[in-house]
Write a protein that holds these residues in place. Structure first.
Motif, PDB file in Angstrom:
ATOM      1  N   ASN A 138      -2.188   8.021  -1.075  1.00  0.00           N
ATOM      2  CA  ASN A 138      -2.635   6.661  -1.356  1.00  0.00           C
ATOM      3  C   ASN A 138      -2.165   6.201  -2.736  1.00  0.00           C
ATOM      4  OD1 ASN A 138      -4.015   6.385   1.097  1.00  0.00           O
ATOM      5  ND2 ASN A 138      -5.804   7.489   0.286  1.00  0.00           N
ATOM      6  N   THR A 139      -0.866   6.059  -2.899  1.00  0.00           N
ATOM      7  CA  THR A 139      -0.320   5.577  -4.171  1.00  0.00           C
ATOM      8  C   THR A 139      -0.220   4.061  -4.135  1.00  0.00           C
ATOM      9  OG1 THR A 139       1.922   5.856  -3.328  1.00  0.00           O
ATOM     10  CG2 THR A 139       0.990   7.664  -4.607  1.00  0.00           C
ATOM     11  N   THR A 140      -0.510   3.430  -5.261  1.00  0.00           N
ATOM     12  CA  THR A 140      -0.422   1.977  -5.381  1.00  0.00           C
ATOM     13  C   THR A 140       0.616   1.648  -6.438  1.00  0.00           C
ATOM     14  OG1 THR A 140      -2.778   1.797  -4.836  1.00  0.00           O
ATOM     15  CG2 THR A 140      -1.725  -0.135  -5.796  1.00  0.00           C
ATOM     16  N   ILE A 141       1.536   0.741  -6.094  1.00  0.00           N
ATOM     17  CA  ILE A 141       2.643   0.406  -6.992  1.00  0.00           C
ATOM     18  C   ILE A 141       2.537  -1.069  -7.378  1.00  0.00           C
ATOM     19  CG2 ILE A 141       5.155   0.254  -7.197  1.00  0.00           C
ATOM     20  CD1 ILE A 141       5.357   2.537  -5.209  1.00  0.00           C
ATOM     21  N   LEU A 142       2.747  -1.341  -8.658  1.00  0.00           N
ATOM     22  CA  LEU A 142       2.682  -2.721  -9.148  1.00  0.00           C
ATOM     23  C   LEU A 142       3.892  -3.508  -8.641  1.00  0.00           C
ATOM     24  CD1 LEU A 142       1.269  -4.798 -11.049  1.00  0.00           C
ATOM     25  CD2 LEU A 142       2.838  -4.020 -12.836  1.00  0.00           C
ATOM     26  N   GLN A 201      -4.006  -4.440  -3.066  1.00  0.00           N
ATOM     27  CA  GLN A 201      -5.294  -3.863  -3.453  1.00  0.00           C
ATOM     28  C   GLN A 201      -5.322  -3.413  -4.917  1.00  0.00           C
ATOM     29  OE1 GLN A 201      -6.076  -0.802  -0.540  1.00  0.00           O
ATOM     30  NE2 GLN A 201      -6.515  -2.291   1.069  1.00  0.00           N
ATOM     31  N   ILE A 202      -4.761  -4.268  -5.784  1.00  0.00           N
ATOM     32  CA  ILE A 202      -4.789  -4.005  -7.230  1.00  0.00           C
ATOM     33  C   ILE A 202      -5.769  -4.984  -7.866  1.00  0.00           C
ATOM     34  CG2 ILE A 202      -3.435  -3.942  -9.357  1.00  0.00           C
ATOM     35  CD1 ILE A 202      -0.968  -3.388  -7.619  1.00  0.00           C
ATOM     36  N   PRO A 203      -6.882  -4.517  -8.381  1.00  0.00           N
ATOM     37  CA  PRO A 203      -7.873  -5.428  -8.958  1.00  0.00           C
ATOM     38  C   PRO A 203      -7.424  -5.974 -10.317  1.00  0.00           C
ATOM     39  CG  PRO A 203      -8.576  -3.156  -9.225  1.00  0.00           C
ATOM     40  CD  PRO A 203      -7.324  -3.104  -8.405  1.00  0.00           C
ATOM     41  N   VAL A 204      -7.812  -7.218 -10.592  1.00  0.00           N
ATOM     42  CA  VAL A 204      -7.529  -7.853 -11.886  1.00  0.00           C
ATOM     43  C   VAL A 204      -8.800  -7.793 -12.718  1.00  0.00           C
ATOM     44  CG1 VAL A 204      -6.821  -9.954 -13.076  1.00  0.00           C
ATOM     45  CG2 VAL A 204      -5.794  -9.358 -10.872  1.00  0.00           C
ATOM     46  N   ILE A 244       3.304   3.183 -10.944  1.00  0.00           N
ATOM     47  CA  ILE A 244       2.462   3.830  -9.938  1.00  0.00           C
ATOM     48  C   ILE A 244       1.080   4.086 -10.535  1.00  0.00           C
ATOM     49  CG2 ILE A 244       2.191   5.839  -8.450  1.00  0.00           C
ATOM     50  CD1 ILE A 244       5.219   6.132  -8.436  1.00  0.00           C
ATOM     51  N   PHE A 245       0.068   3.478  -9.923  1.00  0.00           N
ATOM     52  CA  PHE A 245      -1.295   3.625 -10.421  1.00  0.00           C
ATOM     53  C   PHE A 245      -1.922   4.928  -9.925  1.00  0.00           C
ATOM     54  CE2 PHE A 245      -0.631  -0.960 -10.452  1.00  0.00           C
ATOM     55  CZ  PHE A 245      -1.129  -1.314 -11.691  1.00  0.00           C
ATOM     56  N   PRO A 246      -2.792   5.510 -10.730  1.00  0.00           N
ATOM     57  CA  PRO A 246      -3.545   6.674 -10.263  1.00  0.00           C
ATOM     58  C   PRO A 246      -4.606   6.238  -9.254  1.00  0.00           C
ATOM     59  CG  PRO A 246      -4.301   6.005 -12.433  1.00  0.00           C
ATOM     60  CD  PRO A 246      -3.111   5.145 -12.119  1.00  0.00           C
ATOM     61  N   THR A 247      -5.218   7.197  -8.593  1.00  0.00           N
ATOM     62  CA  THR A 247      -6.285   6.883  -7.647  1.00  0.00           C
ATOM     63  C   THR A 247      -7.469   6.276  -8.392  1.00  0.00           C
ATOM     64  OG1 THR A 247      -5.573   8.792  -6.380  1.00  0.00           O
ATOM     65  CG2 THR A 247      -7.698   7.854  -5.802  1.00  0.00           C
ATOM     66  N   ASN A 248      -8.100   5.274  -7.743  1.00  0.00           N
ATOM     67  CA  ASN A 248      -9.274   4.593  -8.312  1.00  0.00           C
ATOM     68  C   ASN A 248      -8.943   3.947  -9.667  1.00  0.00           C
ATOM     69  OD1 ASN A 248     -10.846   5.533  -6.111  1.00  0.00           O
ATOM     70  ND2 ASN A 248     -11.187   7.483  -7.185  1.00  0.00           N
ATOM     71  N   GLN A 249      -7.905   3.081  -9.676  1.00  0.00           N
ATOM     72  CA  GLN A 249      -7.534   2.417 -10.924  1.00  0.00           C
ATOM     73  C   GLN A 249      -8.624   1.441 -11.365  1.00  0.00           C
ATOM     74  OE1 GLN A 249      -6.046   1.906  -8.037  1.00  0.00           O
ATOM     75  NE2 GLN A 249      -5.380  -0.188  -7.703  1.00  0.00           N
TER      76      GLN A 249
END
Length: 297
Positions: free
Chosen positions: A110-114, A133-136, A165-170
Motif C-alpha cells: 500500500n504505497t502512496t505516491i505524490l 487518498q493523500i490528506p491535506v 513515496i509516502f510511508p504508511t499512515n501519512q
C-alpha cells in the motif's frame, strides 16, 4: 596479331567473370530474401492506454513478441495500463520483433505516491490528492503572481517533489499556494536623463501605464531629442501603478549643458569646502602652538 589474340581472350574471360558474378549475386539476394522474409512486415498497433492483457493479446495475434517494464507508476493512470511502447505505432517491423512495453504498475504493498500537482490550480490539485487518498493537513497562502496555484508541497516540514513515496499512515501534507499581489503599490524607477522613448518604455515595463509629460519648449522629434530632467514622484518612492507619473522634458543639448554646469558648480563647491577645512586645520594648529609657549618672567 598475337596482341589481338590475347585481347580477345581477355575480353572473353572478363565477360565470363561478370556472368558468374551476376549469378552469384542474384542467388545470394534471393537466399537473403527467403531467409529474412523480405517484403513481409507487421505494422505496430497503437497500444497506448490499453491494459497489459489487451496489448499482449493483440501482439500475439500479429506474431510479435514483447518485453514488459513495470518499474513506473503514474497515479493519474489505471494500474496495468500501457504508459508508452517502442517501436511506435505505425512503424513497420519484422514478424517476431520484440515490442517494449512500459506498464503503469502499482505493487501489492500500500504505497502512496505524490502526483504532479506543482503549478496546477488549487482545485485540480486537491482532487488529485483526494483520488490518491493523500490528506491535506494545511494550506498556506503567500504573495505570488500566480493566484490559486500550487507552488510547493511540504511533508513533516520537508519540501517534497512529485513522485515522493509516502510511508504508511501519512500525517498529511502542507500546500503552499500563491494568492497574487494584494496591492498595486510599486517602486518608481529613476528615468531622469533618459530620452522620452527610453523613459516611457522603462515605466511601462514596471507596469506604470499612465504617463504625463511636459515640454519646457518646442522640440523636434521628442522621442529621440527630448530628455527627462525632472519626474514626479521622485525615484525610489512608492506609487500606485494606476496613478500617473509626471515627466518634465527639455532638449538633449540644454540638459547636457545643465548637467555640465551642475558638475562645475559641484567641483567649485567641493574646492571651497576643502579650502574651509584646510583653514580650520591651520587655525587649530596655530592655537595649539600658542598654548604650548611658556611665558618667561
Amino acid at each position: 596479331m598475337n596482341d589481338s589474340k590475347y585481347f580477345v581472350i581477355f575480353i572473353i574471360n572478363l565477360l565470363i567473370a561478370i556472368f558468374f558474378l551476376y549469378k552469384i549475386t542474384h542467388f545470394a539476394l534471393k537466399w537473403a530474401d527467403i531467409y529474412t522474409k523480405h517484403g513481409s512486415y507487421v505494422v505496430v498497433p497503437n497500444l497506448r492506454y490499453l491494459t497489459l492483457s489487451q496489448s499482449i493479446s493483440i501482439l500475439k495475434k500479429l506474431g510479435l513478441k514483447y518485453d514488459i517494464d513495470t518499474s513506473h507508476y503514474d497515479p493519474n493512470l489505471r494500474n496495468n495500463q500501457i504508459i508508452s511502447f517502442s517501436p511506435e505505432a505505425g512503424d513497420h517491423v519484422k514478424e517476431g520483433r520484440h515490442i517494449y512495453l512500459k506498464v503503469n504498475y502499482k505493487s501489492q504493498y500500500n504505497t502512496t505516491i505524490l502526483p504532479n500537482i506543482i503549478n496546477k490550480n488549487k482545485s485540480i490539485a486537491i482532487k488529485l490528492l483526494h483520488a490518491n487518498q493523500i490528506p491535506v493537513k494545511e494550506i498556506r497562502y503567500i504573495n505570488d503572481q500566480t493566484k490559486d496555484t500550487v507552488l510547493k508541497v511540504f511533508y513533516k516540514n520537508k519540501l517534497i517533489q512529485s513522485g515522493y513515496i509516502f510511508p504508511t499512515n501519512q500525517d498529511g501534507i502542507t500546500l503552499i499556494i500563491g494568492k497574487g499581489y494584494e496591492n498595486n503599490n510599486l517602486v518608481v524607477p529613476n528615468v531622469i536623463g533618459m530620452s522620452l522613448y527610453a523613459a516611457t518604455s522603462t515605466l511601462k515595463e514596471k507596469l506604470f501605464r499612465f504617463i504625463n509629460f511636459y515640454y519646457d519648449h518646442p522640440i523636434i522629434d521628442p522621442d529621440k531629442n527630448a530628455k527627462v530632467y525632472r519626474q514626479k514622484p521622485s525615484p525610489g518612492e512608492i506609487q500606485d501603478k494606476n496613478k500617473s507619473i509626471e515627466l518634465w522634458l527639455t532638449s538633449k543639448e540644454l540638459l547636457d549643458d545643465l548637467i555640465e554646469e551642475k558638475e562645475i558648480d559641484k567641483k567649485i563647491e567641493e574646492k571651497e569646502i576643502d579650502k574651509k577645512i584646510e583653514e580650520k586645520e591651520i587655525d587649530k594648529k596655530t592655537k595649539t602652538e600658542k598654548k604650548e609657549i611658556i611665558p618667561t618672567n
